[in-house]
Design a protein around this motif. Structure first.
Motif, short mmCIF file in Angstrom:
data_model
loop_
_atom_site.label_atom_id
_atom_site.label_comp_id
_atom_site.label_asym_id
_atom_site.label_seq_id
_atom_site.Cartn_x
_atom_site.Cartn_y
_atom_site.Cartn_z
N LEU A 36 -6.00 2.22 3.09
CA LEU A 36 -5.08 3.12 2.40
C LEU A 36 -5.60 3.47 1.01
CD1 LEU A 36 -1.65 1.50 3.37
CD2 LEU A 36 -2.56 3.68 4.19
N GLY A 37 -6.16 2.47 0.32
CA GLY A 37 -6.72 2.73 -1.01
C GLY A 37 -7.93 3.65 -0.93
N ALA A 38 -8.79 3.44 0.07
CA ALA A 38 -9.96 4.30 0.22
C ALA A 38 -9.56 5.74 0.55
CB ALA A 38 -10.87 3.76 1.32
N ALA A 39 -8.40 5.91 1.20
CA ALA A 39 -7.92 7.25 1.53
C ALA A 39 -7.43 8.00 0.29
CB ALA A 39 -6.80 7.17 2.56
N GLY A 40 -7.19 7.29 -0.81
CA GLY A 40 -6.82 7.95 -2.07
C GLY A 40 -5.41 8.48 -2.12
#
Length: 529
Positions: A79-83
């Motif tokens: 989820l964090g990598a998806a921004g």
């Protein structure tokens, strides 16, 4: 809470392809957690309590296992990598609050003491709290009774407004009455000249029912701070459809009003395609770190934690961090957090980068220090901020030079050419006012000694000493404010009387007869914001 629907509407992912990892993580979790496929064990002839004790792995499948925390951390990482994002990056040159016009009722009813110390004084206290909350935002002040007057036009310096605010009382108003509709017209005219949507805050204890329709029809967001004591009612305020917030002992009323007036401004910020979206991935690092703590259980892992803690305690005194924040954030990162919280003086202490530090000093009102720090940076942006700081510090000629330097470094720098023209007009205005007043020697302005920034013609500074005898005629606004023994309320009383005796000219305050030329607007910050 009023911003929650807006943020939910703007929520999206900057890099959504990373979300494809989540089904893979869930598949891995299911594969590891699936019940083991074993041939059914014959339980015939075994007592139930013995069968439960002899079945291996059943209790383990019910409790939390390492694969559960691992899957949760991987999902949070995806989820964090998806921004995730729901707001734009704040423009460092733009105020983070909407322009606002404060409209204060200065009527005899506001002097009632049923709301200690009085309704008017409590309203002034709340206005000061409102200015402090909106540090750096453009704010104007309008006062009304039987006539409406612009006390102070749009300004970013809240301290300039305080003496004007203190000088307001029913005694200085030229007419009795409550013309809230006229005050609304003045406020709307000033907001129409702003480059961003703004709001209007009425501070009053009563409203004439005849003005309710005009306030409800206002195109700008409008809210009312009621200075009536708890339990009392007013017919006009009760009929108003706009939000009416009662005065509270704590700042909750001011925070609520600020949120109401900023709604349209925040939507405009979200629609600004020139500003990139702010990546909020770092918010997911904290729950991931909490879940990671589940790995630190009894055993060798815990012993390594103790060794690491002892190692941190053994760090030499000179290298020890000053606080917990220093373990995780650089000084510039801490400074940015303070800046986003509008703690500009604190941000200036934390920033190491001279450009950021200089801009924080400018925002906190330390104009001379800002100019000095920005001398280290030879960029158009640094010169632009220097120009703004010089103008705010009344060093108008130096402001012209700074904007010229910004254009020399970058001819297309946003707002530099416009601000150079504005600063040049300010210099011309100061010199024209100085020439019109004949240095003030024959009018007895009352100041001991002043030096003006006058480089026109001979390029010499002009010094004057106050005369002991006053001259005839009306003094200009600048001369009134420079008089040592003149109170602000005296200046406002005369100005309001002159305005009330003249037909309305525009939303801005009409200058008294015989005064100096109209002062130009202050230079705008980058992008005209």
């Amino acid at each position: 809470m009023s911003d929650l629907p807006l943020y939910l509407e703007a929520f999206h992912f900057l890099r959504p392809l990373w979300l494809l990892l989540i089904p893979l993580v869930l598949l891995m979790w299911w594969w590891v957690r699936r019940p083991a496929r074993r041939s059914a064990m014959s339980t015939e002839g075994i007592a139930p309590h013995l069968r439960e004790a002899l079945t291996v792995g059943r209790a383990q499948r019910r409790r939390l296992t390492p694969i559960d925390s691992t899957a949760a951390i991987l999902i949070l990482g995806a989820l964090g990598a998806a921004g995730p994002s729901w707001s734009r990056q704040p423009d460092p040159f733009a105020a983070q609050s909407a322009p606002a016009v404060i409209v204060l009722a200065v009527t005899p009813g506001m002097e009632a003491t049923d709301l200690p110390p009085s309704r008017l004084e409590r309203g002034k206290q709340k206005i000061r709290d409102f200015l402090e909350l909106r540090a750096g935002a453009r704010t104007a002040l309008v006062a009304y009774a039987g006539s409406a007057h612009v006390v102070l036009p749009m300004t970013e310096d809240a301290q300039v407004m305080v003496p004007y605010l203190e000088g307001l009382s029913p005694e200085i108003m030229p007419r009795e009455g409550t013309v809230a509709g006229e005050a609304l017209a003045l406020a709307e005219a000033m907001l129409a000249e702003e480059g961003a949507p703004g709001g209007i805050l009425f501070v009053t204890d009563a409203l004439d029912p005849a003005d309710v329709a005009a306030l409800d029809a206002s195109a700008a967001p409008l809210a009312v701070l009621s200075t009536r004591p708890e339990g009392s009612r007013d017919r006009g305020l009760d009929a108003l459809s706009a939000p009416v917030i009662a005065v509270t002992p704590d700042p909750s009323d001011i925070r609520r009003l600020d949120g109401l007036l900023n709604a349209a401004y925040r939507r405009a910020q979200l629609d600004d395609v020139d500003q990139p979206w702010e990546d909020r991935a770092h918010w997911l690092a904290w729950p991931a770190a909490v879940i990671l703590l589940l790995w630190f259980r009894r055993g060798w892992t815990m012993r390594w934690v103790v060794i690491a803690a002892l190692g941190l305690m053994a760090v030499p005194q000179g290298a020890r961090a000053e606080g917990v924040a220093d373990w995780f954030l650089t000084p510039d990162q801490q400074g940015r957090i303070a800046y986003d919280r509008r703690q500009y003086a604190r941000a200036a202490e934390l920033f190491v980068d001279p450009l950021r530090r200089g801009h924080a000093l400018y925002r906190s009102g330390q104009y001379e220090a800002a100019v000095e720090v920005l001398d280290r940076v030879e960029t158009a942006q640094a010169a632009f901020i220097q120009g703004l700081a010089e103008i705010k510090g009344h060093n108008y000629r130096d402001g012209v030079r700074a904007f010229e330097a910004a254009l020399a470094r970058d001819p297309d720098y946003p707002g530099a050419a416009e601000n150079l023209a504005t600063a040049t007009r300010i210099v011309a205005y100061v010199e024209a006012a100085q020439e019109a007043s004949d240095t003030g020697e024959d009018q007895g302005i009352g100041a001991d000694e002043e030096v003006y920034d006058n480089e026109s013609g001979q390029g010499e500074e002009t010094e004057r000493e106050a005369g002991s005898e006053g001259g005839g005629g009306l003094l200009t606004a600048d001369q009134w404010m420079n008089t040592v023994d003149t109170r602000t309320e005296d200046f406002l009383r005369l100005r309001f009387a002159l305005e009330a005796a003249q037909p309305p000219q525009s939303a801005n305050t009409a200058a008294p007869a015989g005064s100096t030329p109209a002062a130009p607007e202050e230079p705008a910050e980058e992008g005209g914001k």
